[in-house]
Design a protein around this motif. Structure first.
Motif, PDB file in Angstrom:
ATOM      1  N   ARG A  22       0.713  -1.260  -0.139  1.00 17.69           N
ATOM      2  CA  ARG A  22      -0.088  -0.072  -0.019  1.00 17.69           C
ATOM      3  C   ARG A  22       0.787   1.314  -0.055  1.00 17.69           C
ATOM      4  O   ARG A  22       0.280   2.319  -0.093  1.00 17.69           O
ATOM      5  CB  ARG A  22      -0.959   0.030   1.335  1.00 17.69           C
ATOM      6  N   GLU A  34      -8.548  -0.630   5.927  1.00 16.22           N
ATOM      7  CA  GLU A  34      -7.703  -2.048   5.794  1.00 16.22           C
ATOM      8  C   GLU A  34      -6.817  -2.505   6.671  1.00 16.22           C
ATOM      9  O   GLU A  34      -6.722  -3.686   7.094  1.00 16.22           O
ATOM     10  CB  GLU A  34      -7.391  -1.966   4.342  1.00 16.22           C
TER      11      GLU A  34
ATOM     12  N   ASP B 236       4.423 -19.447   9.506  1.00 21.75           N
ATOM     13  CA  ASP B 236       3.995 -18.124   9.006  1.00 21.75           C
ATOM     14  C   ASP B 236       5.295 -17.390   8.272  1.00 21.75           C
ATOM     15  O   ASP B 236       5.608 -16.209   8.452  1.00 21.75           O
ATOM     16  CB  ASP B 236       3.715 -17.070  10.311  1.00 21.75           C
ATOM     17  N   ASP B 238       6.044 -16.385   4.711  1.00 26.93           N
ATOM     18  CA  ASP B 238       5.363 -16.214   3.509  1.00 26.93           C
ATOM     19  C   ASP B 238       6.438 -16.400   2.166  1.00 26.93           C
ATOM     20  O   ASP B 238       6.067 -17.153   1.332  1.00 26.93           O
ATOM     21  CB  ASP B 238       4.367 -14.954   3.254  1.00 26.93           C
ATOM     22  N   ARG B 239       7.517 -15.994   2.258  1.00 25.46           N
ATOM     23  CA  ARG B 239       8.660 -16.207   1.318  1.00 25.46           C
ATOM     24  C   ARG B 239       8.665 -17.603   1.160  1.00 25.46           C
ATOM     25  O   ARG B 239       8.764 -18.220  -0.172  1.00 25.46           O
ATOM     26  CB  ARG B 239       9.732 -15.563   1.773  1.00 25.46           C
ATOM     27  N   LYS B 386     -14.353 -10.927   4.370  1.00 23.43           N
ATOM     28  CA  LYS B 386     -13.507 -10.448   5.197  1.00 23.43           C
ATOM     29  C   LYS B 386     -13.961  -8.896   5.904  1.00 23.43           C
ATOM     30  O   LYS B 386     -13.971  -8.456   6.920  1.00 23.43           O
ATOM     31  CB  LYS B 386     -11.900 -10.308   4.710  1.00 23.43           C
ATOM     32  N   PHE B 390     -15.200  -7.798   9.362  1.00 22.07           N
ATOM     33  CA  PHE B 390     -14.908  -6.642  10.250  1.00 22.07           C
ATOM     34  C   PHE B 390     -15.890  -5.678  10.711  1.00 22.07           C
ATOM     35  O   PHE B 390     -15.878  -5.337  11.709  1.00 22.07           O
ATOM     36  CB  PHE B 390     -14.173  -5.859   8.967  1.00 22.07           C
ATOM     37  N   ARG B 393     -17.591  -7.283  13.797  1.00 19.50           N
ATOM     38  CA  ARG B 393     -16.764  -7.452  15.223  1.00 19.50           C
ATOM     39  C   ARG B 393     -17.178  -6.041  15.802  1.00 19.50           C
ATOM     40  O   ARG B 393     -16.834  -6.323  17.059  1.00 19.50           O
ATOM     41  CB  ARG B 393     -15.039  -7.408  14.764  1.00 19.50           C
ATOM     42  N   ARG B 535      -3.673 -15.596   6.120  1.00 21.16           N
ATOM     43  CA  ARG B 535      -3.017 -14.348   5.998  1.00 21.16           C
ATOM     44  C   ARG B 535      -2.078 -14.312   4.570  1.00 21.16           C
ATOM     45  O   ARG B 535      -1.778 -13.459   4.065  1.00 21.16           O
ATOM     46  CB  ARG B 535      -2.308 -13.714   6.968  1.00 21.16           C
ATOM     47  N   ILE B 538      -5.094 -14.076   1.634  1.00 16.23           N
ATOM     48  CA  ILE B 538      -5.412 -12.713   1.490  1.00 16.23           C
ATOM     49  C   ILE B 538      -4.717 -11.984   2.698  1.00 16.23           C
ATOM     50  O   ILE B 538      -5.113 -12.033   3.596  1.00 16.23           O
ATOM     51  CB  ILE B 538      -6.944 -12.685   1.731  1.00 16.23           C
ATOM     52  N   LEU B 539      -4.007 -11.108   2.195  1.00 18.65           N
ATOM     53  CA  LEU B 539      -3.317 -10.257   3.333  1.00 18.65           C
ATOM     54  C   LEU B 539      -4.129  -8.921   3.275  1.00 18.65           C
ATOM     55  O   LEU B 539      -3.999  -8.179   2.397  1.00 18.65           O
ATOM     56  CB  LEU B 539      -1.755  -9.783   2.987  1.00 18.65           C
ATOM     57  N   GLY B 540      -4.600  -8.495   4.463  1.00 18.08           N
ATOM     58  CA  GLY B 540      -5.583  -7.566   4.618  1.00 18.08           C
ATOM     59  C   GLY B 540      -6.749  -7.514   3.539  1.00 18.08           C
ATOM     60  O   GLY B 540      -7.505  -8.810   3.679  1.00 18.08           O
ATOM     61  N   LEU B 541      -6.957  -6.903   2.522  1.00 16.93           N
ATOM     62  CA  LEU B 541      -7.748  -7.269   1.179  1.00 16.93           C
ATOM     63  C   LEU B 541      -7.243  -7.527   0.178  1.00 16.93           C
ATOM     64  O   LEU B 541      -7.573  -7.420  -0.928  1.00 16.93           O
ATOM     65  CB  LEU B 541      -8.560  -6.117   1.272  1.00 16.93           C
ATOM     66  N   GLU B 542      -5.754  -7.977   0.160  1.00 11.11           N
ATOM     67  CA  GLU B 542      -4.804  -8.035  -0.838  1.00 11.11           C
ATOM     68  C   GLU B 542      -5.029  -9.678  -1.377  1.00 11.11           C
ATOM     69  O   GLU B 542      -4.545 -10.461  -0.782  1.00 11.11           O
ATOM     70  CB  GLU B 542      -3.516  -7.880  -0.820  1.00 11.11           C
ATOM     71  N   HIS B 545      -2.399 -13.053  -2.218  1.00 11.12           N
ATOM     72  CA  HIS B 545      -0.915 -12.616  -1.702  1.00 11.12           C
ATOM     73  C   HIS B 545       0.113 -13.526  -2.114  1.00 11.12           C
ATOM     74  O   HIS B 545       1.063 -13.241  -2.817  1.00 11.12           O
ATOM     75  CB  HIS B 545      -1.242 -12.064  -0.372  1.00 11.12           C
ATOM     76  N   LEU B 549       3.285 -13.227  -4.288  1.00  5.64           N
ATOM     77  CA  LEU B 549       4.673 -13.154  -3.794  1.00  5.64           C
ATOM     78  C   LEU B 549       5.756 -14.304  -4.667  1.00  5.64           C
ATOM     79  O   LEU B 549       6.843 -14.166  -5.059  1.00  5.64           O
ATOM     80  CB  LEU B 549       4.804 -13.434  -2.403  1.00  5.64           C
TER      81      LEU B 549
END
Lengths: 75, 663
Positions: A22, A34, B236, B238-239, B386, B390, B393, B535, B538-542, B545, B549
């Protein structure tokens, strides 16, 4: 603080990736929301409306500080 | 890729009809133009139309084991057949062909129904053990290849497509209200249900056995979608996980590109998934890869600039089919005939035209990017889920709804343009304990079609609660899954097999005898994805993901960074922008609508008037869906209920290459 050298103790990878995706901001409201969503998922917390602010989420540095604070004192 | 069909008679006095078997094969000629064959004894008949891809000279079917008592009719590919052949030879099996089909026969001899869990591939298969008088039917893990059956007191009929079952005039042709309820909720019936009463679909990842001697039937899964419990997912990192994903994906691409004796092309949609697949297979290709894309005149749908940039990067020989509104309207009845179900979007129609282009250029096999969105978190629906979590919550929040601006950026009427409506819509059904929370907005929107049904039919459809029934099937382990995994399970049970892989996949490809291969749906990739932390998907709303990568270096930045845009085609505009096609006038005639009794005639006419008044201008998603749903349901009724299912465009019958009659 540079995005590549975040000294987070909680989920640094996610925040680093978020900043990579971002950009370095300043973040506008949808991106701050986000970021709030991401922090809630990573830390298992529920943020209050007054947490969702430029002070806490408006930049990578603010985000890191805030995440660290939330991790120390879960709300 | 091929067609299979067959008849099992439960009484030896009534040997299966060869005439019926040939009629069934005739209706499946489009799936296998390279040869036809049959086997018959006093209890069973197996039929096969072949699309020759592996062992072009030696793979004719039906095919038997060494002793001639185990017969197979096989549709699909076992990509690891080379390795399995070696294993089976070491165990003493002797091979007469180089085909993957023979591997299935020997593997079944060796390991029984446990053999299926050893296969890496996509298949629908019938195995007839004439000595034990037992029929085994099986479909691949994720439902890539189709297989249907119907039975009465005396016989069982099975086939790759339902229209072949209807070749037997004694098979009842009527809509199943449960299938309709499912379709007008999930976009598709959910196997074993189909749209037709008395017709069942073999469930993905399942084995069915019919024992004629004992008069018994059994069904069991050999594979089911699974997700790691929270806390026991992959580390955890991701790479590192990205590296592992790329390794699995490259292997899946290698198998799907190299295990073929005919050239393999690639579809390029302009999106990330097909671009990655094309990039990985291009590395395997000794000559420039041949790629195929759909173009639209409307900017909103066209992805030409992304397709071109990927093609140029890979140096492919690129081919395009330009699809107009009039094209979609013209082929739509054929599309529905091949799909055998109502459609809620016209998106399959351009794919029908794309497979024709590939076939006209001599290609029998293409690789595509299907499955990435389901397995790696690519769909807008997951992002929407997601966002809704949110909102849930902190229901009293006054700022959270602002995140809705992030959803559906490609839509003309996206949530950000109608914030009050969007907030009201996405805040509905926000019970975090609801295991169907992710899909409620889609299901509710789709159910708008049910309101158009004629009162008598609506009463029968309303008697079913498909969403509740589906959610009850979710494995008990789901309590340990993360929420995204639950949403993914729902996609893997509904839209992927029933719509993406079938109505928009197998049927549109096989309409022109083209086999699709889907590296993302390799079970090793699917199982790997099921172990990833949410995660990483979908990382956040990406979205996707980890795929970005893992494989971002394979595609141009413009494709990597573009917002996700689902594949879409002009909907209602396709029928009304140009002159109205004759078929539309015929099926929507008021008198006919009353006689057919499916929909409320006034409601249909009102909907059509609204679409006509729009004169090709964009309409709401719901109106588009309702119109396409109504028209396609009326076409299914015309073709398969009024008609006998055989009134579509027939290919000529392939030459007979195997004929074994022991009746």
């Amino acid at each position: 603080m540079q995005s590549g050298t975040l000294s987070m103790t909680v989920c640094p990878v996610c925040i680093q990736e978020f900043v990579r995706l971002r950009g370095r901001g300043p973040y506008e409201q949808p991106v701050m929301l986000e970021a709030a969503l991401l922090l809630e998922e990573c830390l298992g917390v529920v943020l209050q409306d007054n947490d969702i602010s430029v002070e806490h989420l408006g930049s990578p540095e603010a985000l890191c500080r805030f995440a660290a604070a939330v991790a120390r004192e879960p709300r | 890729m091929c067609a299979i069909c067959g008849i099992v008679s439960f009484a030896e006095a009534n040997a299966p009809s060869l005439h019926l078997l040939k009629s069934m094969l005739g209706r499946l000629a489009h799936r296998g133009p390279d040869g036809s064959g049959y086997y018959r004894d006093r209890n069973a008949a197996l039929g096969h139309n072949r699309l020759a891809i592996v062992d072009l000279q030696g793979g004719a079917q039906p095919l038997a084991n060494e002793s001639g008592d185990l017969w197979i009719s096989f549709n699909g590919e076992i990509f690891n057949f080379v390795e399995l052949t070696e294993d089976l030879k070491a165990l003493g099996h002797r091979f007469r062909t180089r085909s993957d089909t023979e591997v299935v026969v020997h593997a079944f001899e060796q390991w029984g129904a446990d053999c299926f869990s050893r296969f890496n591939g996509q298949w629908a298969v019938a195995l007839w053990d004439s000595r034990r008088r037992r029929l085994t039917l099986c479909r691949d893990r994720l439902g890539i290849r189709p297989l249907y059956y119907t039975r009465d007191a005396g016989r069982l009929l099975f086939a790759s497509e339902i229209k072949a079952l209807f070749a037997d005039r004694s098979v009842r042709r009527a809509f199943d209200p449960n299938g309709l309820a499912q379709l007008f909720t999930f976009w598709t019936p959910v196997a074993p249900a189909t749209l037709f009463e008395g017709v069942s679909e073999v469930r993905p990842g399942h084995v069915l056995e019919f024992d004629v001697s004992a008069g018994s039937t059994s069904e069991r899964p050999f594979w089911e979608p699974s997700f790691a419990e929270q806390g026991s997912q992959m580390p955890d990192d991701d790479r590192r996980n990205g590296e592992l994903l790329r390794h699995e994906l490259a292997r899946a691409c290698h198998l799907r590109f190299t295990r073929s004796d005919v050239p393999v092309g690639a579809y390029l949609s302009g999106g990330l998934d097909s671009s990655i697949v094309a990039a990985l297979v291009a590395r395997e290709s000794p000559s420039p890869l041949e790629t195929f894309s759909i173009r639209f005149a409307q900017h909103e749908f066209d992805e030409g600039k992304y397709q071109s940039s990927m093609s140029e990067r890979l140096g492919t020989r690129h081919h395009e089919v330009a699809v107009s509104n009039a094209d979609i309207a013209r082929v739509f009845p054929s599309v529905v005939w091949h799909a055998e179900r109502p459609l809620l979007r016209t998106a399959p129609a351009p794919l029908f035209l794309l497979s024709r282009l590939a076939r006209d250029l001599g290609f029998k096999v293409v690789v595509t990017g299907e499955g990435a969105d389901e397995l790696l978190g690519g769909y807008d629906l997951y992002r929407e889920f997601k966002v809704r979590l949110f909102l849930a919550r902190n229901p009293g929040s006054t700022v959270r709804a602002g995140i809705l601006q992030q959803l559906y950026p490609w839509m003309e009427r996206r949530p950000g343009t109608v914030p009050a409506f969007a907030e009201a819509f996405f805040r509905r059904h926000l019970d975090p304990a609801d295991t169907g929370l992710s899909h409620r907005p889609r299901w509710d929107t789709t159910k708008a079609l049910i309101a158009l049904l004629a009162p008598e039919l609506r009463e029968r459809v309303d008697a079913f609660a498909p969403d509740q029934e589906l959610l009850q099937l979710m494995p008990q382990e789901h309590r340990g899954w993360d929420p995204l995994s639950r949403a993914q399970w729902l996609e893997l049970m509904t839209l992927l097999p029933g719509y993406i892989l079938s109505a928009q996949g197998d049927r549109m490809l096989m309409a022109h005898s083209v086999e699709g291969r889907f590296p993302f749906l390799d079970h090793n990739v699917a199982e790997f994805a099921g172990r990833l932390p949410a995660r990483h998907k979908i990382l956040g709303l990406e979205e996707k993901h980890i795929l970005k990568l893992a494989c971002g270096d394979l595609v141009p930045d413009a494709i990597l960074r573009r917002p996700k845009q689902p594949y879409r085609a002009p909907d209602a505009a396709g029928f009304f922008a140009a002159s109205q096609p004759e078929w539309l006038t015929y099926i929507t005639d008021s008198a006919r609508l009353r006689r057919v009794g499916l929909f409320k005639p006034d409601a249909v006419q009102k909907l059509i008037s609204k679409c006509r008044a729009a004169n090709g201008a964009p309409m709401s998603n719901t109106d588009n869906m309702r119109l396409v749903g109504v028209l396609s349901t009326l076409l299914v009724q015309q073709q398969f209920i009024d008609g006998d299912g055989g009134n579509g465009a027939h290919a000529s019958m392939p030459p007979m290459t195997v004929a074994v009659d022991r009746a």
